[in-house]
Write a protein that holds these residues in place. Sequence first.
Motif, PDB file in Angstrom:
ATOM      1  N   PRO A  40       0.630  -1.076  -0.150  1.00  0.00           N
ATOM      2  CA  PRO A  40      -0.091   0.006  -0.039  1.00  0.00           C
ATOM      3  C   PRO A  40       0.835   1.243   0.002  1.00  0.00           C
ATOM      4  CG  PRO A  40      -0.725  -1.653   1.493  1.00  0.00           C
ATOM      5  CD  PRO A  40       0.622  -2.037   1.147  1.00  0.00           C
ATOM      6  N   ASP A  41       0.712   2.225  -0.798  1.00  0.00           N
ATOM      7  CA  ASP A  41       1.323   3.402  -1.091  1.00  0.00           C
ATOM      8  C   ASP A  41       1.225   4.208   0.147  1.00  0.00           C
ATOM      9  OD1 ASP A  41       2.692   2.854  -3.050  1.00  0.00           O
ATOM     10  OD2 ASP A  41       1.103   3.858  -4.419  1.00  0.00           O
ATOM     11  N   THR A  42       2.248   4.527   0.936  1.00  0.00           N
ATOM     12  CA  THR A  42       2.174   5.368   2.226  1.00  0.00           C
ATOM     13  C   THR A  42       3.631   5.954   2.417  1.00  0.00           C
ATOM     14  OG1 THR A  42       1.380   5.611   4.755  1.00  0.00           O
ATOM     15  CG2 THR A  42       2.807   3.553   3.871  1.00  0.00           C
ATOM     16  N   THR A  43       3.677   6.885   3.385  1.00  0.00           N
ATOM     17  CA  THR A  43       4.861   7.549   3.875  1.00  0.00           C
ATOM     18  C   THR A  43       5.174   7.558   5.288  1.00  0.00           C
ATOM     19  OG1 THR A  43       4.024   9.869   3.975  1.00  0.00           O
ATOM     20  CG2 THR A  43       4.641   9.108   1.705  1.00  0.00           C
ATOM     21  N   PHE A  44       6.256   8.081   5.572  1.00  0.00           N
ATOM     22  CA  PHE A  44       6.471   8.374   7.070  1.00  0.00           C
ATOM     23  C   PHE A  44       5.662   9.039   7.688  1.00  0.00           C
ATOM     24  CE2 PHE A  44      10.650   6.357   5.992  1.00  0.00           C
ATOM     25  CZ  PHE A  44      10.801   5.538   7.066  1.00  0.00           C
ATOM     26  N   ASP A  45       4.668   9.916   7.203  1.00  0.00           N
ATOM     27  CA  ASP A  45       4.009  10.818   7.575  1.00  0.00           C
ATOM     28  C   ASP A  45       2.386   9.984   7.910  1.00  0.00           C
ATOM     29  OD1 ASP A  45       5.845  12.786   7.392  1.00  0.00           O
ATOM     30  OD2 ASP A  45       5.050  13.309   5.452  1.00  0.00           O
ATOM     31  N   SER A  46       2.403   8.890   7.508  1.00  0.00           N
ATOM     32  CA  SER A  46       1.148   8.087   7.774  1.00  0.00           C
ATOM     33  C   SER A  46       1.534   6.695   8.350  1.00  0.00           C
ATOM     34  CB  SER A  46       0.544   7.657   6.189  1.00  0.00           C
ATOM     35  OG  SER A  46       0.182   8.944   5.626  1.00  0.00           O
ATOM     36  N   GLU A  47       0.161   6.024   8.826  1.00  0.00           N
ATOM     37  CA  GLU A  47       0.761   4.840   9.358  1.00  0.00           C
ATOM     38  C   GLU A  47       0.817   3.626   8.340  1.00  0.00           C
ATOM     39  OE1 GLU A  47      -2.207   4.011  12.555  1.00  0.00           O
ATOM     40  OE2 GLU A  47      -1.697   5.719  13.514  1.00  0.00           O
ATOM     41  N   ILE A  48       1.593   2.657   8.529  1.00  0.00           N
ATOM     42  CA  ILE A  48       1.432   1.253   7.876  1.00  0.00           C
ATOM     43  C   ILE A  48       0.538   0.321   8.274  1.00  0.00           C
ATOM     44  CG2 ILE A  48       3.753   1.747   6.805  1.00  0.00           C
ATOM     45  CD1 ILE A  48       4.733  -0.690   8.485  1.00  0.00           C
ATOM     46  N   PRO A  49      -0.183  -0.385   7.458  1.00  0.00           N
ATOM     47  CA  PRO A  49      -1.052  -1.422   8.130  1.00  0.00           C
ATOM     48  C   PRO A  49      -0.435  -2.392   8.910  1.00  0.00           C
ATOM     49  CG  PRO A  49      -1.357  -1.331   5.463  1.00  0.00           C
ATOM     50  CD  PRO A  49       0.088  -0.372   5.959  1.00  0.00           C
ATOM     51  N   ALA A  50      -0.872  -2.595  10.056  1.00  0.00           N
ATOM     52  CA  ALA A  50      -0.579  -3.570  10.921  1.00  0.00           C
ATOM     53  C   ALA A  50      -0.482  -4.820  10.669  1.00  0.00           C
ATOM     54  CB  ALA A  50      -1.352  -3.396  12.427  1.00  0.00           C
ATOM     55  N   GLY A  51       0.216  -5.635  10.899  1.00  0.00           N
ATOM     56  CA  GLY A  51       0.386  -7.137  10.748  1.00  0.00           C
ATOM     57  C   GLY A  51       1.053  -7.344   9.141  1.00  0.00           C
ATOM     58  N   ILE A 109       4.308  15.288 -19.151  1.00  0.00           N
ATOM     59  CA  ILE A 109       5.078  14.010 -18.975  1.00  0.00           C
ATOM     60  C   ILE A 109       5.586  13.981 -17.384  1.00  0.00           C
ATOM     61  CG2 ILE A 109       7.362  13.348 -19.271  1.00  0.00           C
ATOM     62  CD1 ILE A 109       7.491  14.701 -22.004  1.00  0.00           C
ATOM     63  N   GLU A 110       5.000  13.030 -16.529  1.00  0.00           N
ATOM     64  CA  GLU A 110       5.111  13.111 -15.247  1.00  0.00           C
ATOM     65  C   GLU A 110       5.553  12.037 -14.789  1.00  0.00           C
ATOM     66  OE1 GLU A 110       1.475  14.229 -13.275  1.00  0.00           O
ATOM     67  OE2 GLU A 110       1.222  16.063 -14.419  1.00  0.00           O
ATOM     68  N   ILE A 111       5.940  11.913 -13.310  1.00  0.00           N
ATOM     69  CA  ILE A 111       6.390  10.530 -12.618  1.00  0.00           C
ATOM     70  C   ILE A 111       4.937   9.726 -12.524  1.00  0.00           C
ATOM     71  CG2 ILE A 111       7.758   9.650 -10.875  1.00  0.00           C
ATOM     72  CD1 ILE A 111       9.120  12.322 -10.519  1.00  0.00           C
ATOM     73  N   VAL A 112       5.291   8.515 -12.144  1.00  0.00           N
ATOM     74  CA  VAL A 112       4.154   7.529 -12.021  1.00  0.00           C
ATOM     75  C   VAL A 112       3.258   8.042 -10.868  1.00  0.00           C
ATOM     76  CG1 VAL A 112       5.098   5.482 -13.057  1.00  0.00           C
ATOM     77  CG2 VAL A 112       5.521   6.014 -10.706  1.00  0.00           C
ATOM     78  N   ASP A 113       2.084   7.665 -10.941  1.00  0.00           N
ATOM     79  CA  ASP A 113       1.134   8.475  -9.941  1.00  0.00           C
ATOM     80  C   ASP A 113       1.527   7.996  -8.350  1.00  0.00           C
ATOM     81  OD1 ASP A 113      -0.307   9.641 -11.799  1.00  0.00           O
ATOM     82  OD2 ASP A 113      -1.969   7.712 -12.020  1.00  0.00           O
ATOM     83  N   SER A 114       2.229   6.658  -8.138  1.00  0.00           N
ATOM     84  CA  SER A 114       2.505   6.438  -6.924  1.00  0.00           C
ATOM     85  C   SER A 114       3.031   7.434  -5.924  1.00  0.00           C
ATOM     86  CB  SER A 114       3.250   5.162  -6.599  1.00  0.00           C
ATOM     87  OG  SER A 114       4.751   5.276  -7.495  1.00  0.00           O
ATOM     88  N   MET A 115       3.785   8.519  -6.724  1.00  0.00           N
ATOM     89  CA  MET A 115       4.440   9.596  -5.920  1.00  0.00           C
ATOM     90  C   MET A 115       3.499  10.419  -5.620  1.00  0.00           C
ATOM     91  SD  MET A 115       8.020   9.327  -5.975  1.00  0.00           S
ATOM     92  CE  MET A 115       8.411  11.086  -6.066  1.00  0.00           C
ATOM     93  N   LYS A 116       2.189  10.537  -5.937  1.00  0.00           N
ATOM     94  CA  LYS A 116       1.306  11.368  -5.415  1.00  0.00           C
ATOM     95  C   LYS A 116       1.071  11.367  -3.975  1.00  0.00           C
ATOM     96  CE  LYS A 116      -1.324  12.325  -9.522  1.00  0.00           C
ATOM     97  NZ  LYS A 116      -2.352  12.095 -10.400  1.00  0.00           N
ATOM     98  N   VAL A 117       1.420   9.863  -3.275  1.00  0.00           N
ATOM     99  CA  VAL A 117       1.196   9.923  -1.732  1.00  0.00           C
ATOM    100  C   VAL A 117       1.996  10.701  -1.131  1.00  0.00           C
ATOM    101  CG1 VAL A 117       3.113   8.055  -1.693  1.00  0.00           C
ATOM    102  CG2 VAL A 117       0.871   8.039  -0.077  1.00  0.00           C
TER     103      VAL A 117
END
Length: 224
Positions: A40-51, A109-117
């Motif tokens: 799942p796309d996330t950063t250090f500013d959010s929580e990663i899914p537990a488990g 021309i852009e970087i892939v959408d996952s960078m939007k996170v």
Amino acid sequence: MKKNDLPISVLSVMNVDYPAHLTYQHLKDLCVDSTDFLFPDTTFDSEIPAGMSSWLLQLFTCWYEDNERKPIIRLFESVVKMLLGQDCGYEILGQRDNATIGIKTNGNIEIVDSMKVCGDGFTYTGLNVLQNSFEDTFSNETLKLYYNAHHDVFLCDKCRNCIIKEICGGGKLPHRYSTRNGFDNPSVYCECIKDLVVHAQNYLFKDLPDLFNKCSLVKLRNVL
């Protein structure tokens, strides 16, 4: 698709809320040929899914202990191949250059959408197919960071000194982002990736001696 002899490939984001063994069995029941599981796309500013780590290892176990290893799971196949010394990295892992670009309907021309996170504007390069050639992407600093994200110069100190650097490659670029340090971080999934590599390595250590002996026996029979 199967009735027309067409291959079935599935792209799925990992869902820890649904048991890993049921996820794998569902794909087999659908006769899927190959699948790609994405963190799942996330950063250090959010929580990663537990488990996440436990779920990932359970899925690997289901796949590895399946004699057919069908469907092919690119993430696992890549980890195993890289542990065996083959070069097969891609956007999530490994040390190859990223090789994907986004072209919007207005020609941007852009970087892939996952960078939007990471936030607004992270995919924007200021380039457009009506005013720029694709060669211009090589001089764009934003694209340069993305293309070379797995190279040492763009990795944080922890990643540069990590023993699985050649396999992990620092992880996917957006997963390294924090508002405090930018991209100068390991992946938010660092521990998950480490656990996966160790888990896969343990299976290989257990099985490789027998596999090597079987291969040697076949070669001997062919010689005789």
